[in-house]
Design an enzyme around this catalytic site. Sequence first.
Site, short mmCIF file in Angstrom:
data_model
loop_
_atom_site.label_atom_id
_atom_site.label_comp_id
_atom_site.label_asym_id
_atom_site.label_seq_id
_atom_site.Cartn_x
_atom_site.Cartn_y
_atom_site.Cartn_z
N LYS A 137 0.80 -1.26 -0.07
CA LYS A 137 0.03 -0.12 -0.05
C LYS A 137 1.02 1.23 -0.12
O LYS A 137 2.04 1.16 0.23
CB LYS A 137 -0.95 0.10 1.17
CG LYS A 137 -0.18 -0.23 2.67
CD LYS A 137 0.21 1.00 3.27
CE LYS A 137 1.16 0.94 4.40
NZ LYS A 137 1.97 1.83 4.50
N TYR A 222 -2.90 4.45 6.71
CA TYR A 222 -3.40 3.64 8.04
C TYR A 222 -4.59 4.19 8.75
O TYR A 222 -5.45 3.42 8.94
CB TYR A 222 -2.24 3.49 9.08
CG TYR A 222 -1.32 2.62 8.75
CD1 TYR A 222 -1.39 1.29 8.52
CD2 TYR A 222 -0.09 3.13 8.52
CE1 TYR A 222 -0.44 0.31 8.02
CE2 TYR A 222 1.15 2.01 8.12
CZ TYR A 222 1.15 0.83 7.79
OH TYR A 222 1.92 0.14 7.63
#
Length: 370
Positions: A137, A222
Amino acid sequence: MRTRREFLQKITYSAMALPLLPSWQFGSFGVDNEPYDGPVLRVAIMGLGGYGTRVAEAMKACKKAKLVGVISGTPAKIKEWQSKYQIPEKNCYNYENFDDLKDNPDIDAVYVITPNALHHDQVIRAAKAGKHVICEKPMGLNAKEGEEMVRACKEAKVKLLVGYRLHFEPKTLEIVRMRRNGDFGKILFFQGQCGFRIGDPNQWRLDRALAGGGSLMDIGIYAVNGARYMVGEEPIWVTAQEMKTDPVKFKEGVDETILFQFGFPSGAVSSCLSTYNMNNLDRFFLNGEKGFAEMQPSTGYGPIAGRTHKGKLTQQHVTHQTLQMEEMASIILEDKESIIPVDGEEGLRDLKIIDAIYKSCQTGERVELV
Protein backbone atom coordinates in the site's frame (compact mmCIF):
# COMPACT_ATOMS: atom_id res chain seq x y z
CA MET A 1 1.48 -24.40 -7.52
CA ARG A 2 2.70 -27.58 -5.84
CA THR A 3 2.02 -29.32 -2.57
CA ARG A 4 4.48 -28.74 0.23
CA ARG A 5 5.93 -32.24 -0.29
CA GLU A 6 6.64 -31.57 -3.93
CA PHE A 7 8.05 -28.17 -3.07
CA LEU A 8 10.46 -29.60 -0.52
CA GLN A 9 11.58 -32.31 -2.90
CA LYS A 10 12.40 -29.71 -5.53
CA ILE A 11 14.50 -27.24 -3.58
CA THR A 12 18.20 -27.86 -3.43
CA TYR A 13 18.41 -28.46 0.28
CA SER A 14 15.60 -31.00 0.38
CA ALA A 15 17.77 -33.32 2.42
CA MET A 16 17.15 -30.97 5.31
CA ALA A 17 13.44 -31.83 5.07
CA LEU A 18 10.87 -29.54 6.71
CA PRO A 19 12.42 -26.73 8.79
CA LEU A 20 11.33 -26.45 12.36
CA LEU A 21 8.36 -24.15 12.81
CA PRO A 22 7.92 -21.93 15.86
CA SER A 23 5.93 -23.21 18.79
CA TRP A 24 3.27 -20.50 18.78
CA GLN A 25 -0.16 -21.02 17.31
CA PHE A 26 -2.38 -18.66 15.38
CA GLY A 27 -5.69 -19.73 16.90
CA SER A 28 -8.39 -18.98 14.35
CA PHE A 29 -5.84 -18.52 11.57
CA GLY A 30 -5.30 -22.25 11.28
CA VAL A 31 -1.49 -22.20 11.43
CA ASP A 32 -0.01 -24.38 14.14
CA ASN A 33 2.52 -27.17 14.54
CA GLU A 34 0.45 -29.78 12.75
CA PRO A 35 2.05 -31.23 9.59
CA TYR A 36 0.87 -29.55 6.40
CA ASP A 37 0.75 -31.21 3.00
CA GLY A 38 -1.54 -28.86 1.09
CA PRO A 39 -0.87 -26.38 -1.70
CA VAL A 40 1.94 -23.84 -1.33
CA LEU A 41 1.90 -20.36 -2.86
CA ARG A 42 5.28 -19.80 -4.50
CA VAL A 43 6.14 -16.12 -4.29
CA ALA A 44 8.68 -13.86 -5.99
CA ILE A 45 9.42 -10.62 -4.15
CA MET A 46 9.93 -7.52 -6.29
CA GLY A 47 11.95 -4.87 -4.48
CA LEU A 48 14.63 -6.18 -2.11
CA GLY A 49 14.82 -3.28 0.33
CA GLY A 50 14.13 -3.13 4.05
CA TYR A 51 10.48 -4.11 3.94
CA GLY A 52 11.07 -6.78 1.33
CA THR A 53 13.60 -8.31 3.70
CA ARG A 54 11.09 -8.16 6.55
CA VAL A 55 8.54 -10.05 4.46
CA ALA A 56 11.11 -12.63 3.36
CA GLU A 57 12.16 -13.30 6.96
CA ALA A 58 8.54 -13.59 8.09
CA MET A 59 7.77 -16.09 5.34
CA LYS A 60 10.24 -18.55 6.85
CA ALA A 61 7.52 -19.41 9.37
CA CYS A 62 4.77 -19.85 6.76
CA LYS A 63 3.39 -23.21 5.73
CA LYS A 64 1.28 -22.09 2.81
CA ALA A 65 3.58 -19.45 1.30
CA LYS A 66 7.23 -19.74 0.32
CA LEU A 67 9.75 -17.37 -1.19
CA VAL A 68 11.05 -18.88 -4.44
CA GLY A 69 12.01 -15.91 -6.62
CA VAL A 70 13.35 -12.35 -6.64
CA ILE A 71 13.05 -9.31 -8.90
CA SER A 72 15.43 -6.41 -8.44
CA GLY A 73 17.28 -3.71 -10.32
CA THR A 74 20.40 -4.33 -8.23
CA PRO A 75 22.43 -7.41 -9.27
CA ALA A 76 24.33 -7.49 -5.97
CA LYS A 77 21.07 -7.78 -4.03
CA ILE A 78 19.93 -10.62 -6.24
CA LYS A 79 23.14 -12.52 -5.54
CA GLU A 80 22.83 -11.86 -1.81
CA TRP A 81 19.24 -13.11 -1.70
CA GLN A 82 20.07 -16.14 -3.85
CA SER A 83 22.55 -17.24 -1.23
CA LYS A 84 20.50 -16.30 1.81
CA TYR A 85 17.18 -17.79 0.68
CA GLN A 86 18.37 -20.52 -1.71
CA ILE A 87 16.78 -18.90 -4.77
CA PRO A 88 17.53 -20.76 -8.03
CA GLU A 89 19.06 -18.73 -10.85
CA LYS A 90 16.09 -19.37 -13.13
CA ASN A 91 13.80 -17.57 -10.64
CA CYS A 92 15.86 -14.35 -10.60
CA TYR A 93 14.76 -11.38 -12.71
CA ASN A 94 15.42 -7.68 -13.12
CA TYR A 95 12.96 -4.88 -13.85
CA GLU A 96 13.54 -5.15 -17.59
CA ASN A 97 13.03 -8.90 -18.09
CA PHE A 98 10.49 -9.91 -15.45
CA ASP A 99 7.80 -10.19 -18.15
CA ASP A 100 9.50 -13.55 -18.80
CA LEU A 101 7.73 -14.78 -15.67
CA LYS A 102 5.01 -15.93 -18.08
CA ASP A 103 7.28 -18.81 -19.05
CA ASN A 104 8.13 -19.80 -15.46
CA PRO A 105 5.62 -22.28 -14.00
CA ASP A 106 7.46 -22.38 -10.66
CA ILE A 107 6.27 -18.92 -9.56
CA ASP A 108 2.61 -18.35 -8.69
CA ALA A 109 2.58 -14.79 -7.39
CA VAL A 110 4.62 -11.58 -7.32
CA TYR A 111 4.75 -9.36 -4.23
CA VAL A 112 5.46 -5.78 -5.39
CA ILE A 113 7.39 -3.90 -2.68
CA THR A 114 8.80 -0.95 -4.61
CA PRO A 115 8.27 2.85 -4.42
CA ASN A 116 4.64 3.87 -4.90
CA ALA A 117 5.05 5.32 -8.38
CA LEU A 118 6.27 1.98 -9.73
CA HIS A 119 3.33 -0.09 -8.50
CA HIS A 120 0.96 0.62 -11.39
CA ASP A 121 3.15 -0.57 -14.24
CA GLN A 122 4.76 -3.42 -12.30
CA VAL A 123 1.43 -4.86 -11.14
CA ILE A 124 -0.01 -4.70 -14.65
CA ARG A 125 3.09 -6.36 -16.15
CA ALA A 126 3.01 -9.14 -13.54
CA ALA A 127 -0.68 -9.71 -14.24
CA LYS A 128 -0.08 -9.89 -17.97
CA ALA A 129 2.56 -12.51 -17.23
CA GLY A 130 -0.23 -14.58 -15.68
CA LYS A 131 0.86 -14.21 -12.06
CA HIS A 132 -1.26 -13.30 -9.04
CA VAL A 133 -0.14 -10.02 -7.50
CA ILE A 134 0.26 -8.73 -3.96
CA CYS A 135 0.99 -5.00 -3.93
CA GLU A 136 2.18 -2.90 -1.03
CA LYS A 137 0.00 0.00 0.00
CA PRO A 138 -0.85 2.49 -1.32
CA MET A 139 -1.83 0.37 -4.29
CA GLY A 140 -1.19 3.24 -6.71
CA LEU A 141 -0.73 7.00 -6.84
CA ASN A 142 -4.41 7.80 -7.41
CA ALA A 143 -7.78 6.23 -8.13
CA LYS A 144 -7.24 6.29 -11.89
CA GLU A 145 -4.16 4.11 -11.51
CA GLY A 146 -6.00 1.86 -9.08
CA GLU A 147 -8.88 1.32 -11.50
CA GLU A 148 -6.45 0.38 -14.27
CA MET A 149 -4.65 -2.08 -12.00
CA VAL A 150 -7.88 -3.75 -10.89
CA ARG A 151 -9.08 -3.99 -14.49
CA ALA A 152 -5.80 -5.46 -15.74
CA CYS A 153 -5.82 -8.19 -13.10
CA LYS A 154 -9.44 -9.07 -13.85
CA GLU A 155 -8.70 -9.27 -17.57
CA ALA A 156 -5.71 -11.51 -16.86
CA LYS A 157 -7.84 -13.65 -14.53
CA VAL A 158 -5.38 -13.26 -11.65
CA LYS A 159 -5.98 -12.03 -8.12
CA LEU A 160 -4.81 -8.65 -6.90
CA LEU A 161 -4.29 -8.25 -3.15
CA VAL A 162 -2.94 -5.29 -1.18
CA GLY A 163 -0.48 -5.58 1.71
CA TYR A 164 -2.87 -4.56 4.48
CA ARG A 165 -1.14 -6.63 7.17
CA LEU A 166 -3.34 -5.22 9.97
CA HIS A 167 -6.39 -6.84 8.39
CA PHE A 168 -5.10 -10.11 9.85
CA GLU A 169 -3.83 -8.77 13.20
CA PRO A 170 -5.65 -10.54 16.09
CA LYS A 171 -6.32 -7.52 18.34
CA THR A 172 -7.56 -5.50 15.39
CA LEU A 173 -9.87 -8.34 14.39
CA GLU A 174 -11.18 -8.63 17.95
CA ILE A 175 -12.29 -5.00 17.91
CA VAL A 176 -13.96 -5.53 14.54
CA ARG A 177 -15.69 -8.62 15.95
CA MET A 178 -16.90 -6.67 18.99
CA ARG A 179 -18.18 -3.84 16.83
CA ARG A 180 -20.07 -6.25 14.58
CA ASN A 181 -21.43 -7.97 17.67
CA GLY A 182 -22.85 -4.67 18.91
CA ASP A 183 -20.61 -4.43 21.97
CA PHE A 184 -19.94 -0.74 21.34
CA GLY A 185 -23.50 0.10 20.37
CA LYS A 186 -24.03 2.75 17.72
CA ILE A 187 -20.63 3.98 16.54
CA LEU A 188 -20.19 7.72 17.02
CA PHE A 189 -16.55 8.65 16.50
CA PHE A 190 -13.17 7.41 15.30
CA GLN A 191 -9.80 9.03 15.76
CA GLY A 192 -6.62 7.93 13.99
CA GLN A 193 -3.24 9.48 14.73
CA CYS A 194 -0.39 8.32 12.50
CA GLY A 195 2.98 9.98 12.38
CA PHE A 196 6.70 10.07 13.00
CA ARG A 197 9.58 12.46 12.37
CA ILE A 198 11.10 11.35 9.09
CA GLY A 199 14.87 11.28 8.73
CA ASP A 200 16.96 11.27 5.54
CA PRO A 201 15.69 14.15 3.35
CA ASN A 202 16.96 12.38 0.23
CA GLN A 203 14.94 9.19 0.59
CA TRP A 204 12.34 8.23 -2.00
CA ARG A 205 9.44 8.85 0.40
CA LEU A 206 10.18 12.59 0.14
CA ASP A 207 10.43 12.50 -3.65
CA ARG A 208 7.04 13.32 -5.14
CA ALA A 209 7.88 11.56 -8.41
CA LEU A 210 8.35 8.26 -6.56
CA ALA A 211 6.05 8.63 -3.54
CA GLY A 212 3.14 10.50 -5.10
CA GLY A 213 2.82 12.64 -1.99
CA GLY A 214 4.15 12.61 1.53
CA SER A 215 2.99 11.45 4.94
CA LEU A 216 -0.57 10.68 3.81
CA MET A 217 0.53 8.12 1.22
CA ASP A 218 2.96 6.43 3.59
CA ILE A 219 1.57 6.55 7.13
CA GLY A 220 -1.76 8.40 6.90
CA ILE A 221 -3.24 5.64 4.79
CA TYR A 222 -3.42 3.56 7.97
CA ALA A 223 -5.90 6.05 9.42
CA VAL A 224 -7.81 6.26 6.12
CA ASN A 225 -8.14 2.49 5.99
CA GLY A 226 -8.58 2.08 9.74
CA ALA A 227 -11.45 4.54 9.89
CA ARG A 228 -13.32 2.42 7.37
CA TYR A 229 -12.90 -0.97 9.05
CA MET A 230 -13.20 0.34 12.61
CA VAL A 231 -16.42 2.28 11.95
CA GLY A 232 -17.65 -0.38 9.54
CA GLU A 233 -18.90 2.10 6.93
CA GLU A 234 -17.66 3.96 3.88
CA PRO A 235 -17.26 7.73 4.31
CA ILE A 236 -19.57 9.97 2.30
CA TRP A 237 -17.67 13.24 2.70
CA VAL A 238 -14.15 14.46 3.41
CA THR A 239 -12.66 17.68 4.71
CA ALA A 240 -8.91 18.21 5.10
CA GLN A 241 -6.27 20.80 5.98
CA GLU A 242 -2.55 20.71 5.19
CA MET A 243 0.19 22.34 7.29
CA LYS A 244 3.87 22.66 6.42
CA THR A 245 6.63 23.97 8.69
CA ASP A 246 9.62 22.95 6.56
CA PRO A 247 9.10 23.71 2.84
CA VAL A 248 12.73 22.84 2.11
CA LYS A 249 12.47 19.25 3.35
CA PHE A 250 8.83 18.89 2.29
CA LYS A 251 8.82 20.29 -1.22
CA GLU A 252 5.80 21.09 -3.36
CA GLY A 253 3.51 18.07 -3.56
CA VAL A 254 5.10 16.34 -0.55
CA ASP A 255 2.81 16.78 2.43
CA GLU A 256 4.29 17.12 5.90
CA THR A 257 1.12 17.16 8.03
CA ILE A 258 -2.52 16.73 7.07
CA LEU A 259 -5.59 16.78 9.31
CA PHE A 260 -8.59 15.10 7.72
CA GLN A 261 -12.17 14.38 8.72
CA PHE A 262 -14.79 11.94 7.42
CA GLY A 263 -18.54 11.76 7.70
CA PHE A 264 -20.34 8.40 7.50
CA PRO A 265 -23.92 7.50 6.46
CA SER A 266 -24.93 6.65 10.05
CA GLY A 267 -23.86 10.07 11.31
CA ALA A 268 -20.57 8.84 12.77
CA VAL A 269 -17.55 11.09 12.18
CA SER A 270 -13.80 10.66 12.25
CA SER A 271 -10.89 13.01 12.88
CA CYS A 272 -7.42 11.91 11.79
CA LEU A 273 -3.86 13.17 11.66
CA SER A 274 -1.05 12.19 9.30
CA THR A 275 2.42 13.65 9.78
CA TYR A 276 6.11 13.27 9.02
CA ASN A 277 7.04 15.83 11.68
CA MET A 278 5.87 14.41 15.04
CA ASN A 279 6.90 11.29 16.91
CA ASN A 280 4.81 9.08 19.23
CA LEU A 281 1.69 9.15 17.08
CA ASP A 282 0.30 5.67 16.55
CA ARG A 283 -3.17 5.55 18.08
CA PHE A 284 -6.68 4.48 17.09
CA PHE A 285 -9.72 5.31 19.19
CA LEU A 286 -13.27 4.13 18.52
CA ASN A 287 -16.23 5.45 20.52
CA GLY A 288 -19.77 4.12 20.61
CA GLU A 289 -22.89 4.64 22.69
CA LYS A 290 -22.13 1.56 24.82
CA GLY A 291 -18.35 1.50 24.95
CA PHE A 292 -14.99 2.22 23.37
CA ALA A 293 -11.84 0.66 21.95
CA GLU A 294 -8.35 2.10 22.05
CA MET A 295 -5.17 0.82 20.39
CA GLN A 296 -1.73 2.28 21.09
CA PRO A 297 0.42 1.36 19.28
CA SER A 298 -2.15 0.63 16.62
CA THR A 299 -0.28 0.19 13.34
CA GLY A 300 3.38 -0.59 14.10
CA TYR A 301 4.98 -3.94 13.45
CA GLY A 302 4.09 -4.98 16.93
CA PRO A 303 3.15 -5.92 19.37
CA ILE A 304 -0.09 -3.97 19.03
CA ALA A 305 -1.58 -2.98 22.39
CA GLY A 306 -5.22 -2.27 23.05
CA ARG A 307 -8.10 -2.11 25.48
CA THR A 308 -11.84 -1.69 25.41
CA HIS A 309 -14.45 -0.79 28.01
CA LYS A 310 -14.41 -4.52 28.83
CA GLY A 311 -10.69 -4.63 29.57
CA LYS A 312 -7.28 -5.24 28.03
CA LEU A 313 -6.96 -7.05 24.71
CA THR A 314 -4.89 -10.18 25.27
CA GLN A 315 -4.69 -11.82 21.83
CA GLN A 316 -1.19 -13.18 21.20
CA HIS A 317 1.19 -11.22 18.99
CA VAL A 318 2.40 -13.00 15.88
CA THR A 319 4.64 -11.47 13.22
CA HIS A 320 2.23 -9.51 11.04
CA GLN A 321 3.81 -10.43 7.73
CA THR A 322 3.72 -14.14 8.58
CA LEU A 323 -0.01 -13.95 9.28
CA GLN A 324 -0.55 -11.85 6.17
CA MET A 325 1.27 -14.19 3.80
CA GLU A 326 -0.30 -17.30 5.29
CA GLU A 327 -3.79 -15.87 4.93
CA MET A 328 -3.14 -14.42 1.49
CA ALA A 329 -1.98 -17.84 0.33
CA SER A 330 -5.36 -19.21 1.41
CA ILE A 331 -7.15 -16.37 -0.39
CA ILE A 332 -5.28 -17.06 -3.63
CA LEU A 333 -5.12 -20.85 -3.49
CA GLU A 334 -8.42 -21.66 -1.77
CA ASP A 335 -10.62 -18.62 -2.51
CA LYS A 336 -10.84 -17.93 1.22
CA GLU A 337 -12.51 -14.65 2.14
CA SER A 338 -10.75 -12.41 4.65
CA ILE A 339 -12.70 -10.86 7.52
CA ILE A 340 -11.57 -7.41 6.36
CA PRO A 341 -11.08 -7.30 2.57
CA VAL A 342 -7.57 -7.05 1.12
CA ASP A 343 -8.44 -7.17 -2.58
CA GLY A 344 -7.79 -4.57 -5.26
CA GLU A 345 -11.21 -3.00 -4.76
CA GLU A 346 -10.28 -2.36 -1.12
CA GLY A 347 -7.10 -0.63 -2.22
CA LEU A 348 -9.04 1.38 -4.78
CA ARG A 349 -11.48 2.65 -2.15
CA ASP A 350 -8.58 4.06 -0.13
CA LEU A 351 -7.14 5.75 -3.22
CA LYS A 352 -10.47 7.46 -3.95
CA ILE A 353 -10.52 8.83 -0.40
CA ILE A 354 -6.88 9.95 -0.61
CA ASP A 355 -7.70 11.79 -3.85
CA ALA A 356 -10.55 13.53 -2.01
CA ILE A 357 -8.30 14.49 0.91
CA TYR A 358 -5.78 16.12 -1.40
CA LYS A 359 -8.57 17.89 -3.28
CA SER A 360 -10.01 19.24 -0.05
CA CYS A 361 -6.57 20.48 1.02
CA GLN A 362 -6.23 22.34 -2.28
CA THR A 363 -9.73 23.83 -2.41
CA GLY A 364 -10.51 24.28 1.27
CA GLU A 365 -13.94 22.76 0.58
CA ARG A 366 -15.77 19.65 1.66
CA VAL A 367 -15.56 16.89 -0.94
CA GLU A 368 -18.49 14.54 -1.38
CA LEU A 369 -17.72 10.88 -2.02
CA VAL A 370 -19.91 8.80 -4.31
